[in-house]
Design an enzyme around this catalytic site. Structure first.
Site, PDB file in Angstrom:
ATOM      1  N   TRP A 116      -2.773 -18.178  -7.549  1.00  0.00           N
ATOM      2  CA  TRP A 116      -3.472 -17.111  -8.278  1.00  0.00           C
ATOM      3  C   TRP A 116      -2.831 -16.935  -9.643  1.00  0.00           C
ATOM      4  O   TRP A 116      -1.772 -17.520  -9.901  1.00  0.00           O
ATOM      5  CB  TRP A 116      -3.461 -15.785  -7.472  1.00  0.00           C
ATOM      6  CG  TRP A 116      -4.507 -14.846  -7.984  1.00  0.00           C
ATOM      7  CD1 TRP A 116      -4.315 -13.747  -8.772  1.00  0.00           C
ATOM      8  CD2 TRP A 116      -5.920 -14.948  -7.783  1.00  0.00           C
ATOM      9  NE1 TRP A 116      -5.530 -13.168  -9.068  1.00  0.00           N
ATOM     10  CE2 TRP A 116      -6.529 -13.879  -8.480  1.00  0.00           C
ATOM     11  CE3 TRP A 116      -6.743 -15.846  -7.098  1.00  0.00           C
ATOM     12  CZ2 TRP A 116      -7.915 -13.691  -8.502  1.00  0.00           C
ATOM     13  CZ3 TRP A 116      -8.123 -15.639  -7.127  1.00  0.00           C
ATOM     14  CH2 TRP A 116      -8.694 -14.575  -7.822  1.00  0.00           C
ATOM     15  N   ASP A 166      -3.822 -10.191 -18.079  1.00  0.00           N
ATOM     16  CA  ASP A 166      -4.409  -8.850 -18.233  1.00  0.00           C
ATOM     17  C   ASP A 166      -5.143  -8.413 -16.956  1.00  0.00           C
ATOM     18  O   ASP A 166      -5.034  -9.061 -15.925  1.00  0.00           O
ATOM     19  CB  ASP A 166      -5.325  -8.817 -19.471  1.00  0.00           C
ATOM     20  CG  ASP A 166      -6.545  -9.729 -19.335  1.00  0.00           C
ATOM     21  OD1 ASP A 166      -6.782 -10.286 -18.239  1.00  0.00           O
ATOM     22  OD2 ASP A 166      -7.281  -9.879 -20.326  1.00  0.00           O
ATOM     23  N   GLU A 169      -7.038 -11.145 -15.313  1.00  0.00           N
ATOM     24  CA  GLU A 169      -6.309 -12.361 -14.963  1.00  0.00           C
ATOM     25  C   GLU A 169      -6.448 -13.443 -16.030  1.00  0.00           C
ATOM     26  O   GLU A 169      -6.626 -14.622 -15.732  1.00  0.00           O
ATOM     27  CB  GLU A 169      -6.754 -12.845 -13.576  1.00  0.00           C
ATOM     28  CG  GLU A 169      -6.033 -12.076 -12.513  1.00  0.00           C
ATOM     29  CD  GLU A 169      -6.895 -11.382 -11.472  1.00  0.00           C
ATOM     30  OE1 GLU A 169      -6.328 -10.961 -10.487  1.00  0.00           O
ATOM     31  OE2 GLU A 169      -8.096 -11.229 -11.642  1.00  0.00           O
ATOM     32  N   GLU A 352     -19.227  -5.751  -7.501  1.00  0.00           N
ATOM     33  CA  GLU A 352     -18.306  -5.791  -8.640  1.00  0.00           C
ATOM     34  C   GLU A 352     -19.075  -5.682  -9.956  1.00  0.00           C
ATOM     35  O   GLU A 352     -18.751  -4.907 -10.837  1.00  0.00           O
ATOM     36  CB  GLU A 352     -17.539  -7.109  -8.592  1.00  0.00           C
ATOM     37  CG  GLU A 352     -16.686  -7.420  -9.800  1.00  0.00           C
ATOM     38  CD  GLU A 352     -16.168  -8.858  -9.736  1.00  0.00           C
ATOM     39  OE1 GLU A 352     -16.936  -9.793 -10.075  1.00  0.00           O
ATOM     40  OE2 GLU A 352     -15.008  -9.050  -9.326  1.00  0.00           O
TER      41      GLU A 352
HETATM   42  C1  BGC Z   1     -10.731  -9.222 -11.563  1.00  0.00           C
HETATM   43  C2  BGC Z   1      -9.555  -8.299 -11.325  1.00  0.00           C
HETATM   44  C3  BGC Z   1      -9.589  -7.678  -9.945  1.00  0.00           C
HETATM   45  C4  BGC Z   1      -9.817  -8.746  -8.882  1.00  0.00           C
HETATM   46  C5  BGC Z   1     -10.012  -8.146  -7.508  1.00  0.00           C
HETATM   47  C6  BGC Z   1     -10.858 -10.214 -10.427  1.00  0.00           C
HETATM   48  O1  BGC Z   1     -11.989 -11.022 -10.621  1.00  0.00           O
HETATM   49  O2  BGC Z   1     -10.537  -9.916 -12.755  1.00  0.00           O
HETATM   50  O3  BGC Z   1      -9.533  -7.248 -12.259  1.00  0.00           O
HETATM   51  O4  BGC Z   1      -8.387  -7.020  -9.728  1.00  0.00           O
HETATM   52  O5  BGC Z   1     -10.959  -9.504  -9.199  1.00  0.00           O
HETATM   53  O6  BGC Z   1     -11.042  -7.205  -7.499  1.00  0.00           O
END
Ligand code: BGC
Length: 396
Positions: A116, A166, A169, A352
């Site tokens: 990751w 950030d 990611e 999301e």
């Molecule tokens: C996002 C992160 C988030 C993670 C889990 C990723 O795709 O960039 O901000 O913490 O998903 O939800």
């Protein structure tokens, strides 16, 4: 059910509490999304801290406390590792990004075996902040909290100025202003909590002042709003021994530069309070994020986003709504709450992001092929719904 009615708003509060409670692991961890391929089996500190804050505000004391106790155990267990990192940093020895603490953990609290984009500091700050909010709000004690606060505060006091990935990611070689906002809030909370030993409390206070000064000096674009990252990259951390993990997203540097806004900057105002809502920098940041990134109630992450084609994120609508609520603009805040609610499926689950308005439509398919449909339910979306609903006094 008519979206925008008091009943519909309240029903999604109940449903969000149920969705979050139902998926909370017996360990206390909140999985980011129980079903999504790339997130399954993992809990992020960032997501979890905001989810716990939503649950705490909704009066779900036991669930939020269980999450915080899990974090305390997970972070406390890494005390020796943090002390070793600090010892080496103190001696001027290099510490690589791969050696830093994880961004996400297995539900049992392990580091996890899947690769990751690890090394993100914001989650540790957000956890410290959310823990303090929860314990002050409900007058509860969380087992193991004092030691874990000490570990997290020590870690952030020493490493806050290092570049890291950030919220999304991305961009491990930059110092991100939203990350600094989270670290500032977390260290402030740790110092105010009064449990840090004297010398560590003094060092943490110093870091708080330095972060605020650095952001004021370098984190504000000429137009007066916060910028995505600081213009001067501090000595980037040495790459990992077996080479860095491939970037999460194909990075289009164009239009992404440090002067661009990123919707994660909203958190620097509400809820983190790096700038009070009526400060000119806060006013300009919220206005610029809304101007560049909000569309009909939904909010994009940043203009150059290509992840799943760059859709509109529910949790970011939650942050924008929170900022309107904090500034007294109730009608605007409600508009974002209702947009979030309108994205719920028949089971009352929130995704999301939604893909009807895309910044990079041609990039959506590759993500569908790689990771399948967008994460749903995303517990952080539900957590942000609870935070915003509470700010607007919408109760179950
Ligand atoms: C996002 C992160 C988030 C993670 C889990 C990723 O795709 O960039 O901000 O913490 O998903 O939800």
């Amino acid at each position: 059910m008519i979206v925008g009615s008091d009943l519909a708003r309240a029903q999604l509060v109940s449903r969000s509490i149920d969705v979050i409670s139902m998926h909370q692991s017996p360990s206390g961890a909140y999985p980011a999304s129980p079903t999504f391929s790339a997130y399954r089996g993992y809990a992020w500190l960032r997501d979890g801290a905001f989810i716990a804050e939503g649950m705490s505000r909704a009066g779900q004391v036991a669930g939020a406390s269980a999450f915080h106790a899990w974090c305390a155990e997970v972070i406390g267990a890494r005390h020796a590792r943090v002390e070793d990192l600090v010892r080496r940093a103190r001696a001027g020895l290099p510490v690589s990004a791969a050696e830093m603490l994880p961004t996400r953990f297995t539900l049992e609290g392990g580091d996890g075996a899947d690769e990751w984009w690890d090394h993100q500091l914001d989650g540790y700050g957000t956890w410290l902040w959310a823990l303090a909010e929860h314990t002050a709000r409900h007058g509860v004690r969380v087992p193991g909290a004092d030691e874990a606060v000490r570990v997290a505060a020590l870690y952030l006091t020493w490493f806050w100025n290092q570049p890291c990935y950030d919220w999304w990611e991305e961009h491990v070689d930059q110092r991100h202003v939203s990350t600094l906002g989270a670290v500032h809030a977390g260290l402030r909370a740790a110092v105010t909590g009064g449990t840090l030993p004297g010398g560590e409390a003094a060092a943490a206070s110093e870091a708080v002042a330095e972060i605020a000064a650095l952001v004021a000096e370098q984190g504000v674009a000429p137009a007066g709003h916060l910028r995505k990252w600081l213009p001067s990259a501090q000595g980037a951390m040495p790459a990992e021994p077996d080479g860095p993990v491939a970037p999460l997203h194909d990075l289009h540097a164009e239009g992404l530069g440090g002067d661009a806004v990123d919707a994660s900057l909203l958190a620097c105002v509400a809820p983190f309070g790096l700038y009070p809502v009526d400060h000119p920098v806060a006013v300009a940041t919220v206005a610029e994020v809304e101007r560049q990134l909000a569309r009909d109630g939904g909010v994009h992450r940043f203009r150059a986003d290509t992840f799943y084609g760059g859709g509109r994120w529910l949790l970011l609508a939650g942050f924008l709504g929170l900022n309107h609520a904090a500034a007294g603009r109730r009608a605007e805040a409600l508009r974002y709450l209702d947009w979030m609610a309108a994205q719920a499926d028949e089971a009352g689950e929130l995704p999301e992001q939604v893909s009807d308005v895309l910044l990079a439509p041609r990039r959506r398919e590759e993500w569908l092929e790689r990771w399948g449909p967008v994460a749903r339910p995303l517990l952080w979306s539900h957590g942000m719904y609870l935070m915003l609903a509470d700010a607007l006094e919408v109760r179950a």
